[in-house]
Design an enzyme around this catalytic site. Structure first.
Site, PDB file in Angstrom:
ATOM      1  N   GLY A 121      22.799   4.286  13.661  1.00 51.24           N
ATOM      2  CA  GLY A 121      22.507   5.673  13.331  1.00 51.24           C
ATOM      3  C   GLY A 121      22.300   6.013  11.881  1.00 51.24           C
ATOM      4  O   GLY A 121      22.099   7.176  11.551  1.00 51.24           O
ATOM      5  N   GLU A 158      25.533  -1.355  14.870  1.00 53.72           N
ATOM      6  CA  GLU A 158      24.287  -1.533  15.625  1.00 53.72           C
ATOM      7  C   GLU A 158      23.086  -0.835  14.987  1.00 53.72           C
ATOM      8  O   GLU A 158      22.465   0.028  15.617  1.00 53.72           O
ATOM      9  CB  GLU A 158      24.456  -0.944  17.027  1.00 53.72           C
ATOM     10  CG  GLU A 158      25.042  -1.888  18.012  1.00 53.72           C
ATOM     11  CD  GLU A 158      25.355  -1.178  19.324  1.00 53.72           C
ATOM     12  OE1 GLU A 158      25.536  -1.883  20.313  1.00 53.72           O
ATOM     13  OE2 GLU A 158      25.410   0.057  19.363  1.00 53.72           O
ATOM     14  N   PRO A 159      22.737  -1.145  13.769  1.00 51.51           N
ATOM     15  CA  PRO A 159      21.602  -0.455  13.154  1.00 51.51           C
ATOM     16  C   PRO A 159      20.271  -0.883  13.772  1.00 51.51           C
ATOM     17  O   PRO A 159      20.048  -2.063  14.042  1.00 51.51           O
ATOM     18  CB  PRO A 159      21.678  -0.904  11.689  1.00 51.51           C
ATOM     19  CG  PRO A 159      22.405  -2.212  11.720  1.00 51.51           C
ATOM     20  CD  PRO A 159      23.333  -2.169  12.899  1.00 51.51           C
ATOM     21  N   GLY A 160      19.417   0.079  14.009  1.00 50.93           N
ATOM     22  CA  GLY A 160      18.059  -0.209  14.475  1.00 50.93           C
ATOM     23  C   GLY A 160      17.084   0.292  13.427  1.00 50.93           C
ATOM     24  O   GLY A 160      16.516  -0.463  12.637  1.00 50.93           O
ATOM     25  N   ARG A 161      16.967   1.625  13.362  1.00 44.79           N
ATOM     26  CA  ARG A 161      16.039   2.284  12.451  1.00 44.79           C
ATOM     27  C   ARG A 161      16.197   1.802  10.996  1.00 44.79           C
ATOM     28  O   ARG A 161      15.220   1.556  10.316  1.00 44.79           O
ATOM     29  CB  ARG A 161      16.308   3.783  12.501  1.00 44.79           C
ATOM     30  CG  ARG A 161      15.296   4.643  11.777  1.00 44.79           C
ATOM     31  CD  ARG A 161      15.812   6.084  11.627  1.00 44.79           C
ATOM     32  NE  ARG A 161      16.340   6.647  12.839  1.00 44.79           N
ATOM     33  CZ  ARG A 161      15.643   7.342  13.722  1.00 44.79           C
ATOM     34  NH1 ARG A 161      14.375   7.577  13.522  1.00 44.79           N
ATOM     35  NH2 ARG A 161      16.220   7.818  14.810  1.00 44.79           N
ATOM     36  N   ARG A 165       6.362  10.586  17.779  1.00 46.63           N
ATOM     37  CA  ARG A 165       7.601  11.172  17.261  1.00 46.63           C
ATOM     38  C   ARG A 165       7.444  12.604  16.756  1.00 46.63           C
ATOM     39  O   ARG A 165       8.383  13.360  16.782  1.00 46.63           O
ATOM     40  CB  ARG A 165       8.226  10.267  16.186  1.00 46.63           C
ATOM     41  CG  ARG A 165       8.687   8.925  16.771  1.00 46.63           C
ATOM     42  CD  ARG A 165       9.569   8.122  15.820  1.00 46.63           C
ATOM     43  NE  ARG A 165      10.873   8.711  15.639  1.00 46.63           N
ATOM     44  CZ  ARG A 165      11.255   9.382  14.579  1.00 46.63           C
ATOM     45  NH1 ARG A 165      10.414   9.552  13.561  1.00 46.63           N
ATOM     46  NH2 ARG A 165      12.459   9.903  14.497  1.00 46.63           N
ATOM     47  N   TYR A 209       9.777  15.082  18.590  1.00 48.56           N
ATOM     48  CA  TYR A 209      10.925  15.571  17.801  1.00 48.56           C
ATOM     49  C   TYR A 209      10.531  16.373  16.571  1.00 48.56           C
ATOM     50  O   TYR A 209      11.382  16.652  15.728  1.00 48.56           O
ATOM     51  CB  TYR A 209      11.788  14.406  17.281  1.00 48.56           C
ATOM     52  CG  TYR A 209      11.984  13.223  18.176  1.00 48.56           C
ATOM     53  CD1 TYR A 209      12.754  13.330  19.336  1.00 48.56           C
ATOM     54  CD2 TYR A 209      11.444  11.983  17.853  1.00 48.56           C
ATOM     55  CE1 TYR A 209      12.953  12.225  20.147  1.00 48.56           C
ATOM     56  CE2 TYR A 209      11.650  10.876  18.664  1.00 48.56           C
ATOM     57  CZ  TYR A 209      12.400  11.001  19.805  1.00 48.56           C
ATOM     58  OH  TYR A 209      12.601   9.917  20.600  1.00 48.56           O
ATOM     59  N   CYS A 237      -6.255  13.716  23.830  1.00 47.90           N
ATOM     60  CA  CYS A 237      -6.749  14.962  24.387  1.00 47.90           C
ATOM     61  C   CYS A 237      -5.612  15.938  24.660  1.00 47.90           C
ATOM     62  O   CYS A 237      -5.304  16.269  25.813  1.00 47.90           O
ATOM     63  CB  CYS A 237      -7.523  14.640  25.669  1.00 47.90           C
ATOM     64  SG  CYS A 237      -8.655  15.941  26.083  1.00 47.90           S
ATOM     65  N   GLU A 238      -4.937  16.331  23.581  1.00 48.65           N
ATOM     66  CA  GLU A 238      -3.789  17.245  23.645  1.00 48.65           C
ATOM     67  C   GLU A 238      -3.752  18.015  22.339  1.00 48.65           C
ATOM     68  O   GLU A 238      -3.816  17.394  21.269  1.00 48.65           O
ATOM     69  CB  GLU A 238      -2.457  16.474  23.657  1.00 48.65           C
ATOM     70  CG  GLU A 238      -2.220  15.571  24.784  1.00 48.65           C
ATOM     71  CD  GLU A 238      -1.218  16.115  25.789  1.00 48.65           C
ATOM     72  OE1 GLU A 238      -0.603  17.157  25.521  1.00 48.65           O
ATOM     73  OE2 GLU A 238      -1.101  15.478  26.831  1.00 48.65           O
TER      74      GLU A 238
HETATM   75  N1  LLP Z   1      23.226   1.691  19.439  1.00 51.29           N
HETATM   76  C1  LLP Z   1      23.049   2.498  20.489  1.00 51.29           C
HETATM   77  C2  LLP Z   1      23.967   2.430  21.614  1.00 51.29           C
HETATM   78  C3  LLP Z   1      21.971   3.395  20.502  1.00 51.29           C
HETATM   79  O1  LLP Z   1      21.796   4.203  21.540  1.00 51.29           O
HETATM   80  C4  LLP Z   1      21.063   3.425  19.415  1.00 51.29           C
HETATM   81  C5  LLP Z   1      19.919   4.327  19.397  1.00 51.29           C
HETATM   82  C6  LLP Z   1      21.294   2.541  18.332  1.00 51.29           C
HETATM   83  C7  LLP Z   1      22.391   1.697  18.384  1.00 51.29           C
HETATM   84  C8  LLP Z   1      20.403   2.472  17.131  1.00 51.29           C
HETATM   85  O2  LLP Z   1      20.368   3.651  16.418  1.00 51.29           O
HETATM   86  P1  LLP Z   1      19.564   3.708  15.019  1.00 51.29           P
HETATM   87  O3  LLP Z   1      20.321   2.849  14.021  1.00 51.29           O
HETATM   88  O4  LLP Z   1      18.216   3.164  15.261  1.00 51.29           O
HETATM   89  O5  LLP Z   1      19.564   5.127  14.662  1.00 51.29           O
HETATM   90  N2  LLP Z   1      13.638   7.432  19.735  1.00 51.29           N
HETATM   91  C9  LLP Z   1      14.457   8.134  18.784  1.00 51.29           C
HETATM   92  C10 LLP Z   1      15.729   7.384  18.486  1.00 51.29           C
HETATM   93  C11 LLP Z   1      16.564   7.090  19.694  1.00 51.29           C
HETATM   94  C12 LLP Z   1      17.793   6.312  19.370  1.00 51.29           C
HETATM   95  C13 LLP Z   1      18.471   5.865  20.604  1.00 51.29           C
HETATM   96  N3  LLP Z   1      19.621   5.068  20.385  1.00 51.29           N
HETATM   97  C14 LLP Z   1      13.636   8.378  17.514  1.00 51.29           C
HETATM   98  O6  LLP Z   1      12.483   8.014  17.495  1.00 51.29           O
HETATM   99  O7  LLP Z   1      14.136   8.948  16.559  1.00 51.29           O
END
Ligand code: LLP
Length: 432
Positions: A249, A291-294, A331, A335, A362-363
Protein backbone atom coordinates in the site's frame (compact mmCIF):
# COMPACT_ATOMS: atom_id res chain seq x y z
CA UNK A 1 7.66 17.37 -13.98
CA UNK A 2 9.25 13.91 -14.22
CA UNK A 3 7.93 11.49 -11.63
CA UNK A 4 10.76 8.98 -11.50
CA UNK A 5 14.55 8.94 -11.45
CA UNK A 6 14.54 6.50 -14.38
CA UNK A 7 13.26 9.30 -16.63
CA UNK A 8 15.24 12.09 -18.27
CA UNK A 9 15.42 14.49 -21.19
CA UNK A 10 18.09 14.10 -23.88
CA UNK A 11 19.89 16.60 -26.13
CA UNK A 12 17.06 16.40 -28.68
CA UNK A 13 14.56 17.48 -26.04
CA UNK A 14 13.06 13.98 -26.01
CA UNK A 15 11.87 12.05 -22.96
CA UNK A 16 14.15 9.15 -22.05
CA UNK A 17 13.60 6.10 -19.88
CA UNK A 18 16.61 4.20 -18.61
CA UNK A 19 18.63 6.48 -20.89
CA UNK A 20 16.77 5.38 -24.05
CA UNK A 21 14.96 7.88 -26.29
CA UNK A 22 11.20 7.27 -26.09
CA UNK A 23 10.61 8.73 -29.57
CA UNK A 24 12.97 6.09 -30.93
CA UNK A 25 11.06 3.42 -28.98
CA UNK A 26 7.71 4.64 -30.33
CA UNK A 27 9.06 4.48 -33.89
CA UNK A 28 10.65 1.08 -33.44
CA UNK A 29 7.77 -0.71 -31.71
CA UNK A 30 4.73 1.39 -32.56
CA UNK A 31 2.23 2.82 -30.10
CA UNK A 32 0.52 2.45 -27.71
CA UNK A 33 3.52 1.00 -25.92
CA UNK A 34 4.32 0.24 -22.30
CA UNK A 35 7.97 0.81 -21.42
CA UNK A 36 9.60 -0.26 -18.16
CA UNK A 37 12.99 0.32 -16.55
CA UNK A 38 14.49 -2.89 -15.21
CA UNK A 39 17.06 -1.06 -13.09
CA UNK A 40 14.33 0.90 -11.34
CA UNK A 41 12.42 -2.28 -10.51
CA UNK A 42 15.57 -4.03 -9.28
CA UNK A 43 16.71 -1.07 -7.19
CA UNK A 44 13.43 -0.85 -5.31
CA UNK A 45 13.24 -4.62 -4.83
CA UNK A 46 16.78 -4.55 -3.43
CA UNK A 47 15.99 -1.69 -1.05
CA UNK A 48 12.96 -3.53 0.39
CA UNK A 49 15.04 -6.67 0.90
CA UNK A 50 17.80 -4.64 2.51
CA UNK A 51 15.27 -3.01 4.78
CA UNK A 52 14.01 -6.37 6.07
CA UNK A 53 17.64 -7.38 6.66
CA UNK A 54 18.34 -4.20 8.55
CA UNK A 55 15.15 -3.83 10.57
CA UNK A 56 14.39 -7.49 11.32
CA UNK A 57 17.80 -9.15 10.94
CA UNK A 58 16.51 -10.82 7.79
CA UNK A 59 13.63 -12.61 9.55
CA UNK A 60 11.00 -12.14 6.89
CA UNK A 61 10.91 -11.17 3.24
CA UNK A 62 9.23 -8.63 0.95
CA UNK A 63 6.52 -10.17 -1.20
CA UNK A 64 5.84 -8.57 -4.58
CA UNK A 65 2.07 -8.18 -5.12
CA UNK A 66 2.03 -9.48 -8.67
CA UNK A 67 -1.46 -8.11 -9.39
CA UNK A 68 0.30 -4.77 -9.98
CA UNK A 69 1.97 -6.22 -13.10
CA UNK A 70 2.13 -9.93 -13.76
CA UNK A 71 3.95 -11.49 -16.69
CA UNK A 72 6.72 -14.06 -16.93
CA UNK A 73 9.62 -11.63 -17.26
CA UNK A 74 8.52 -9.48 -14.31
CA UNK A 75 8.23 -12.71 -12.26
CA UNK A 76 11.78 -13.68 -13.27
CA UNK A 77 13.17 -10.27 -12.35
CA UNK A 78 11.45 -10.20 -8.96
CA UNK A 79 12.43 -13.79 -8.27
CA UNK A 80 16.07 -13.17 -9.15
CA UNK A 81 16.11 -10.33 -6.59
CA UNK A 82 15.07 -12.79 -3.88
CA UNK A 83 11.56 -11.53 -3.22
CA UNK A 84 8.54 -13.78 -2.69
CA UNK A 85 5.39 -13.22 -4.73
CA UNK A 86 1.73 -12.69 -3.91
CA UNK A 87 -0.79 -14.24 -6.30
CA UNK A 88 -4.55 -13.73 -6.26
CA UNK A 89 -5.65 -16.24 -8.86
CA UNK A 90 -4.70 -19.52 -10.47
CA UNK A 91 -3.62 -17.43 -13.45
CA UNK A 92 -1.04 -15.49 -11.43
CA UNK A 93 0.23 -18.70 -9.78
CA UNK A 94 0.41 -20.36 -13.21
CA UNK A 95 2.37 -17.42 -14.67
CA UNK A 96 4.88 -17.45 -11.80
CA UNK A 97 5.38 -21.22 -12.02
CA UNK A 98 5.81 -21.04 -15.80
CA UNK A 99 8.42 -18.32 -15.23
CA UNK A 100 10.36 -20.75 -13.06
CA UNK A 101 9.45 -19.34 -9.63
CA UNK A 102 9.60 -21.91 -6.83
CA UNK A 103 5.94 -22.32 -5.73
CA UNK A 104 7.11 -22.34 -2.11
CA UNK A 105 7.79 -18.63 -2.56
CA UNK A 106 4.19 -17.90 -3.54
CA UNK A 107 1.54 -16.53 -1.19
CA UNK A 108 -1.98 -17.17 -2.40
CA UNK A 109 -4.60 -14.51 -1.58
CA UNK A 110 -8.20 -13.92 -2.59
CA UNK A 111 -11.56 -13.43 -0.92
CA UNK A 112 -13.19 -16.14 -3.00
CA UNK A 113 -10.65 -18.68 -4.13
CA UNK A 114 -12.41 -21.48 -5.94
CA UNK A 115 -11.97 -25.12 -4.95
CA UNK A 116 -10.13 -25.68 -8.21
CA UNK A 117 -7.73 -22.81 -7.49
CA UNK A 118 -7.05 -24.04 -3.96
CA UNK A 119 -6.52 -27.58 -5.23
CA UNK A 120 -4.05 -26.33 -7.84
CA UNK A 121 -2.19 -24.31 -5.18
CA UNK A 122 -1.91 -27.19 -2.70
CA UNK A 123 -1.05 -29.71 -5.41
CA UNK A 124 1.78 -27.45 -6.59
CA UNK A 125 3.11 -26.81 -3.05
CA UNK A 126 2.35 -23.09 -2.95
CA UNK A 127 4.16 -22.01 0.22
CA UNK A 128 1.46 -20.00 1.96
CA UNK A 129 -2.30 -19.86 1.56
CA UNK A 130 -3.95 -16.81 3.08
CA UNK A 131 -7.40 -17.86 4.27
CA UNK A 132 -10.02 -15.20 3.82
CA UNK A 133 -13.14 -17.09 4.94
CA UNK A 134 -14.21 -20.08 7.02
CA UNK A 135 -14.87 -21.89 3.75
CA UNK A 136 -11.23 -21.34 2.74
CA UNK A 137 -10.04 -23.01 5.96
CA UNK A 138 -12.37 -25.99 5.49
CA UNK A 139 -11.47 -26.41 1.84
CA UNK A 140 -7.72 -26.20 2.44
CA UNK A 141 -8.03 -28.77 5.23
CA UNK A 142 -10.03 -31.09 2.99
CA UNK A 143 -7.65 -30.73 0.04
CA UNK A 144 -4.63 -31.22 2.32
CA UNK A 145 -6.24 -34.46 3.52
CA UNK A 146 -6.92 -35.65 -0.02
CA UNK A 147 -3.38 -34.90 -1.17
CA UNK A 148 -1.81 -36.02 2.09
CA UNK A 149 -0.14 -32.66 2.70
CA UNK A 150 0.07 -30.35 5.67
CA UNK A 151 -0.66 -26.93 4.23
CA UNK A 152 0.84 -23.66 5.54
CA UNK A 153 -1.97 -21.25 6.30
CA UNK A 154 -2.13 -17.55 7.16
CA UNK A 155 -5.29 -15.76 8.27
CA UNK A 156 -6.24 -12.44 6.72
CA UNK A 157 -7.43 -10.16 9.51
CA UNK A 158 -9.22 -6.82 9.25
CA UNK A 159 -7.36 -4.67 11.74
CA UNK A 160 -10.15 -2.07 11.82
CA UNK A 161 -8.04 0.63 10.26
CA UNK A 162 -9.30 2.37 7.17
CA UNK A 163 -6.44 4.18 5.51
CA UNK A 164 -6.80 6.93 2.95
CA UNK A 165 -4.24 8.91 1.06
CA UNK A 166 -4.12 11.81 3.47
CA UNK A 167 -6.21 10.68 6.43
CA UNK A 168 -7.19 7.61 8.30
CA UNK A 169 -10.00 6.55 10.53
CA UNK A 170 -10.14 3.57 12.76
CA UNK A 171 -13.65 2.27 12.20
CA UNK A 172 -15.76 0.96 9.41
CA UNK A 173 -13.42 -1.74 8.22
CA UNK A 174 -15.73 -4.46 9.40
CA UNK A 175 -17.61 -3.67 6.19
CA UNK A 176 -15.11 -5.22 3.81
CA UNK A 177 -15.31 -8.37 1.71
CA UNK A 178 -11.73 -9.26 2.70
CA UNK A 179 -10.65 -11.14 5.78
CA UNK A 180 -11.86 -11.90 9.29
CA UNK A 181 -13.04 -9.13 11.59
CA UNK A 182 -11.63 -8.73 15.07
CA UNK A 183 -14.62 -6.89 16.52
CA UNK A 184 -17.16 -9.71 16.20
CA UNK A 185 -14.94 -12.65 17.17
CA UNK A 186 -14.58 -13.97 13.59
CA UNK A 187 -10.79 -13.79 13.72
CA UNK A 188 -10.69 -15.69 16.99
CA UNK A 189 -12.96 -18.39 15.62
CA UNK A 190 -10.84 -18.66 12.47
CA UNK A 191 -7.71 -19.10 14.60
CA UNK A 192 -9.39 -21.90 16.54
CA UNK A 193 -10.41 -23.65 13.31
CA UNK A 194 -6.92 -23.28 11.86
CA UNK A 195 -5.29 -24.76 14.97
CA UNK A 196 -7.71 -27.68 15.06
CA UNK A 197 -7.58 -28.53 11.35
CA UNK A 198 -5.60 -31.72 10.87
CA UNK A 199 -4.03 -30.87 7.55
CA UNK A 200 -3.18 -27.26 8.26
CA UNK A 201 -0.10 -25.72 9.76
CA UNK A 202 -1.25 -22.34 11.07
CA UNK A 203 1.73 -20.09 10.40
CA UNK A 204 0.74 -16.47 10.27
CA UNK A 205 -1.58 -13.53 10.28
CA UNK A 206 -1.96 -10.94 7.57
CA UNK A 207 -3.51 -7.53 7.08
CA UNK A 208 -3.62 -5.05 4.22
CA UNK A 209 -5.02 -1.63 5.02
CA UNK A 210 -5.25 -0.09 1.55
CA UNK A 211 -3.31 1.25 -1.38
CA UNK A 212 -1.53 4.48 -2.42
CA UNK A 213 -1.14 5.49 1.24
CA UNK A 214 1.19 8.34 2.12
CA UNK A 215 0.91 8.27 5.93
CA UNK A 216 3.03 6.00 8.05
CA UNK A 217 0.69 6.10 11.06
CA UNK A 218 -1.93 3.62 9.76
CA UNK A 219 0.83 1.05 9.15
CA UNK A 220 2.16 1.56 12.67
CA UNK A 221 -1.33 1.20 14.12
CA UNK A 222 -2.04 -1.91 12.06
CA UNK A 223 1.15 -3.57 13.29
CA UNK A 224 0.12 -2.91 16.90
CA UNK A 225 -3.38 -4.30 16.39
CA UNK A 226 -1.98 -7.41 14.72
CA UNK A 227 0.54 -8.00 17.49
CA UNK A 228 -2.15 -7.75 20.12
CA UNK A 229 -4.09 -10.43 18.20
CA UNK A 230 -0.97 -12.62 18.19
CA UNK A 231 -0.77 -12.08 21.95
CA UNK A 232 -4.45 -12.97 22.39
CA UNK A 233 -3.95 -16.21 20.44
CA UNK A 234 -0.84 -17.00 22.48
CA UNK A 235 -2.71 -16.51 25.76
CA UNK A 236 -5.52 -18.74 24.57
CA UNK A 237 -3.59 -21.56 22.89
CA UNK A 238 -0.08 -21.23 24.25
CA UNK A 239 1.23 -20.99 20.68
CA UNK A 240 2.99 -17.99 19.23
CA UNK A 241 2.17 -17.26 15.58
CA UNK A 242 5.43 -17.13 13.61
CA UNK A 243 4.65 -14.83 10.69
CA UNK A 244 3.21 -11.35 10.53
CA UNK A 245 2.38 -10.02 7.08
CA UNK A 246 1.63 -6.29 7.09
CA UNK A 247 0.46 -6.03 3.48
CA UNK A 248 1.31 -3.43 0.86
CA UNK A 249 0.00 0.00 0.00
CA UNK A 250 2.91 2.46 -0.06
CA UNK A 251 2.11 5.47 -2.24
CA UNK A 252 4.05 6.47 -5.37
CA UNK A 253 4.56 9.67 -7.31
CA UNK A 254 2.01 10.22 -10.06
CA UNK A 255 2.32 14.00 -10.00
CA UNK A 256 5.14 16.39 -9.29
CA UNK A 257 3.12 17.63 -6.33
CA UNK A 258 2.82 14.14 -4.76
CA UNK A 259 5.05 13.75 -1.71
CA UNK A 260 8.33 11.93 -2.18
CA UNK A 261 8.25 8.87 0.00
CA UNK A 262 11.28 7.31 1.48
CA UNK A 263 10.10 3.76 2.01
CA UNK A 264 12.93 3.23 4.44
CA UNK A 265 11.41 5.82 6.79
CA UNK A 266 8.17 3.80 6.81
CA UNK A 267 10.00 0.58 7.34
CA UNK A 268 11.92 2.05 10.28
CA UNK A 269 8.82 3.50 11.95
CA UNK A 270 6.93 0.22 11.66
CA UNK A 271 9.96 -1.72 12.85
CA UNK A 272 10.28 0.52 15.90
CA UNK A 273 6.61 -0.08 16.74
CA UNK A 274 6.95 -3.85 16.20
CA UNK A 275 10.00 -4.07 18.45
CA UNK A 276 8.46 -1.94 21.22
CA UNK A 277 5.14 -3.75 21.11
CA UNK A 278 6.72 -7.21 21.16
CA UNK A 279 8.72 -6.21 24.22
CA UNK A 280 5.64 -4.84 25.95
CA UNK A 281 3.59 -7.97 25.19
CA UNK A 282 6.46 -10.41 25.84
CA UNK A 283 6.34 -11.76 22.30
CA UNK A 284 9.15 -12.93 20.05
CA UNK A 285 9.64 -10.72 16.99
CA UNK A 286 7.69 -12.53 14.27
CA UNK A 287 9.01 -12.97 10.74
CA UNK A 288 7.89 -9.80 9.02
CA UNK A 289 6.43 -9.84 5.53
CA UNK A 290 5.38 -6.81 3.51
CA UNK A 291 3.53 -6.92 0.20
CA UNK A 292 4.36 -3.92 -1.99
CA UNK A 293 3.04 -3.97 -5.54
CA UNK A 294 2.61 -0.44 -6.86
CA UNK A 295 5.71 0.93 -5.14
CA UNK A 296 7.98 -1.67 -6.79
CA UNK A 297 6.71 -1.34 -10.31
CA UNK A 298 4.63 1.85 -10.67
CA UNK A 299 7.27 4.51 -11.19
CA UNK A 300 9.32 2.15 -13.35
CA UNK A 301 6.81 2.32 -16.20
CA UNK A 302 5.45 4.79 -18.74
CA UNK A 303 3.05 4.53 -21.66
CA UNK A 304 3.70 6.03 -25.10
CA UNK A 305 0.90 7.06 -27.44
CA UNK A 306 0.69 8.84 -30.77
CA UNK A 307 -1.45 11.96 -30.89
CA UNK A 308 -4.16 11.56 -33.54
CA UNK A 309 -6.13 14.77 -33.30
CA UNK A 310 -6.43 18.03 -31.39
CA UNK A 311 -9.98 19.27 -31.12
CA UNK A 312 -10.58 22.77 -29.77
CA UNK A 313 -14.14 23.41 -28.64
CA UNK A 314 -14.30 27.10 -27.93
CA UNK A 315 -15.33 28.02 -24.39
CA UNK A 316 -15.69 24.32 -23.55
CA UNK A 317 -12.39 22.46 -23.67
CA UNK A 318 -9.56 21.17 -25.82
CA UNK A 319 -9.31 17.45 -26.51
CA UNK A 320 -6.05 15.72 -27.42
CA UNK A 321 -6.91 12.23 -28.65
CA UNK A 322 -4.38 9.41 -28.57
CA UNK A 323 -4.27 5.91 -30.03
CA UNK A 324 -4.91 4.11 -26.71
CA UNK A 325 -7.02 4.88 -23.67
CA UNK A 326 -9.18 3.02 -21.19
CA UNK A 327 -8.26 -0.34 -22.72
CA UNK A 328 -4.61 0.03 -21.70
CA UNK A 329 -5.18 2.34 -18.71
CA UNK A 330 -8.66 2.23 -17.14
CA UNK A 331 -7.55 4.01 -13.96
CA UNK A 332 -8.92 7.47 -14.73
CA UNK A 333 -12.26 6.02 -15.79
CA UNK A 334 -12.36 3.85 -12.66
CA UNK A 335 -10.82 6.01 -9.95
CA UNK A 336 -10.23 9.46 -11.48
CA UNK A 337 -6.58 8.59 -10.91
CA UNK A 338 -4.14 11.43 -11.48
CA UNK A 339 -1.28 11.20 -13.95
CA UNK A 340 1.42 13.37 -15.46
CA UNK A 341 1.12 13.67 -19.25
CA UNK A 342 3.94 15.06 -21.41
CA UNK A 343 4.71 15.45 -25.10
CA UNK A 344 7.76 13.19 -25.34
CA UNK A 345 9.24 14.85 -28.43
CA UNK A 346 8.84 18.40 -27.09
CA UNK A 347 10.13 18.17 -23.53
CA UNK A 348 11.94 21.50 -23.59
CA UNK A 349 8.86 23.51 -24.54
CA UNK A 350 6.61 25.08 -21.93
CA UNK A 351 3.47 23.14 -21.02
CA UNK A 352 1.10 26.09 -21.36
CA UNK A 353 -1.81 24.49 -23.17
CA UNK A 354 -4.78 23.22 -21.17
CA UNK A 355 -6.31 20.07 -22.56
CA UNK A 356 -8.14 16.87 -21.77
CA UNK A 357 -6.37 13.73 -22.93
CA UNK A 358 -8.87 11.36 -24.50
CA UNK A 359 -8.50 7.81 -25.72
CA UNK A 360 -9.83 6.16 -28.89
CA UNK A 361 -12.50 4.04 -27.24
CA UNK A 362 -16.15 4.50 -27.99
CA UNK A 363 -17.04 6.00 -24.61
CA UNK A 364 -17.21 9.61 -23.45
CA UNK A 365 -15.62 8.46 -20.19
CA UNK A 366 -12.58 7.17 -22.04
CA UNK A 367 -10.27 9.86 -20.70
CA UNK A 368 -6.71 9.59 -19.47
CA UNK A 369 -6.66 12.95 -17.71
CA UNK A 370 -8.78 16.08 -17.67
CA UNK A 371 -7.66 19.70 -17.97
CA UNK A 372 -3.92 19.19 -17.69
CA UNK A 373 -1.20 21.63 -18.64
CA UNK A 374 0.75 20.24 -21.57
CA UNK A 375 2.74 21.41 -24.60
CA UNK A 376 0.30 21.91 -27.47
CA UNK A 377 0.85 18.92 -29.76
CA UNK A 378 0.12 18.24 -33.40
CA UNK A 379 -0.99 14.94 -34.89
CA UNK A 380 1.94 12.54 -34.92
CA UNK A 381 3.56 13.79 -31.70
CA UNK A 382 4.30 11.24 -28.98
CA UNK A 383 2.37 11.69 -25.76
CA UNK A 384 3.65 9.91 -22.70
CA UNK A 385 1.80 9.15 -19.48
CA UNK A 386 4.18 8.67 -16.55
CA UNK A 387 4.10 6.21 -13.63
CA UNK A 388 1.95 3.66 -15.44
CA UNK A 389 3.95 0.60 -14.37
CA UNK A 390 1.36 -0.59 -11.85
CA UNK A 391 -2.24 -1.60 -12.51
CA UNK A 392 -2.17 -0.59 -16.19
CA UNK A 393 -1.10 -3.65 -18.20
CA UNK A 394 -2.54 -5.85 -15.45
CA UNK A 395 -5.95 -4.17 -15.77
CA UNK A 396 -5.94 -3.81 -19.55
CA UNK A 397 -8.77 -5.13 -21.70
CA UNK A 398 -9.64 -5.74 -25.32
CA UNK A 399 -12.61 -3.38 -25.25
CA UNK A 400 -13.67 -2.34 -28.76
CA UNK A 401 -11.50 -5.24 -29.94
CA UNK A 402 -8.31 -3.27 -29.60
CA UNK A 403 -5.25 -5.48 -29.20
CA UNK A 404 -3.32 -4.95 -25.96
CA UNK A 405 -0.04 -3.05 -26.42
CA UNK A 406 3.43 -4.55 -26.27
CA UNK A 407 5.69 -4.00 -23.28
CA UNK A 408 9.37 -3.16 -23.74
CA UNK A 409 11.93 -3.47 -20.95
CA UNK A 410 14.97 -1.20 -20.77
CA UNK A 411 18.16 -2.49 -19.20
CA UNK A 412 21.64 -0.95 -19.49
CA UNK A 413 20.54 1.30 -22.32
CA UNK A 414 19.10 -1.51 -24.43
CA UNK A 415 15.51 -2.37 -25.18
CA UNK A 416 13.81 -5.74 -25.47
CA UNK A 417 10.21 -6.86 -25.81
CA UNK A 418 8.90 -8.71 -22.74
CA UNK A 419 5.28 -8.88 -23.86
CA UNK A 420 4.43 -8.96 -27.54
CA UNK A 421 1.74 -6.71 -28.96
CA UNK A 422 -1.47 -8.69 -29.38
CA UNK A 423 -2.41 -9.49 -32.94
CA UNK A 424 -5.82 -9.41 -34.54
CA UNK A 425 -5.57 -13.19 -34.76
CA UNK A 426 -5.15 -13.22 -30.93
CA UNK A 427 -8.41 -11.30 -30.68
CA UNK A 428 -10.44 -13.98 -32.43
CA UNK A 429 -8.53 -17.06 -31.33
CA UNK A 430 -11.25 -18.25 -28.93
CA UNK A 431 -14.15 -17.26 -31.16
CA UNK A 432 -16.01 -20.23 -32.58
N1 LLP B 1 -1.51 -7.14 -0.62
C1 LLP B 1 -2.83 -7.28 -0.74
C2 LLP B 1 -3.53 -8.29 0.03
C3 LLP B 1 -3.54 -6.46 -1.63
O1 LLP B 1 -4.85 -6.59 -1.76
C4 LLP B 1 -2.84 -5.50 -2.41
C5 LLP B 1 -3.53 -4.64 -3.36
C6 LLP B 1 -1.44 -5.40 -2.24
C7 LLP B 1 -0.81 -6.24 -1.33
C8 LLP B 1 -0.59 -4.44 -3.01
O2 LLP B 1 -0.91 -3.12 -2.76
P1 LLP B 1 0.00 -1.95 -3.40
O3 LLP B 1 1.35 -2.00 -2.72
O4 LLP B 1 0.12 -2.23 -4.84
O5 LLP B 1 -0.74 -0.72 -3.11
N2 LLP B 1 -6.32 -1.49 -8.97
C9 LLP B 1 -6.09 -0.51 -7.95
C10 LLP B 1 -5.28 -1.07 -6.82
C11 LLP B 1 -5.88 -2.28 -6.17
C12 LLP B 1 -5.03 -2.83 -5.08
C13 LLP B 1 -5.55 -4.13 -4.62
N3 LLP B 1 -4.77 -4.76 -3.62
C14 LLP B 1 -5.41 0.71 -8.59
O6 LLP B 1 -5.21 0.70 -9.78
O7 LLP B 1 -5.10 1.67 -7.90
Amino acid sequence: MLTSDCLGINEKGHLTIGGVDTVYLAEKYGTPLYVMSEDKIRNIAKSYLESIRKNYSGYGVPIYASKAFCCKEICRIIDSEGLDMDAVSKGEIYTAIKAGVNPKKLHFHGNNKTYDELFYAVENDVGDIIADSFEDINRVDEIGGKLNKKVNLTLRIKPGIDAHTHEFIRTGQIDSKFGFALENGEAEKAAEMAFKAENISFKGVHCHIGSQIFDVEPFVLASKVMLSFIKQVKDEYGIEIENLNLGGGFGIKYLDSDPFLEYEVYMESVSKAVHEECKRLSLKIPNIYIEPGRSIIGEAGITLYTVGSVKEIENVRNYISVDGGMGDNPRYALYQAEYTCVIANKMNENPEYTATIAGKYCESGDLIQENVKIVKPVAGDILSVLSTGAYNYSMASNYNRNPRPACVMIKDGTDRVIIKRETFEDLIKNDI
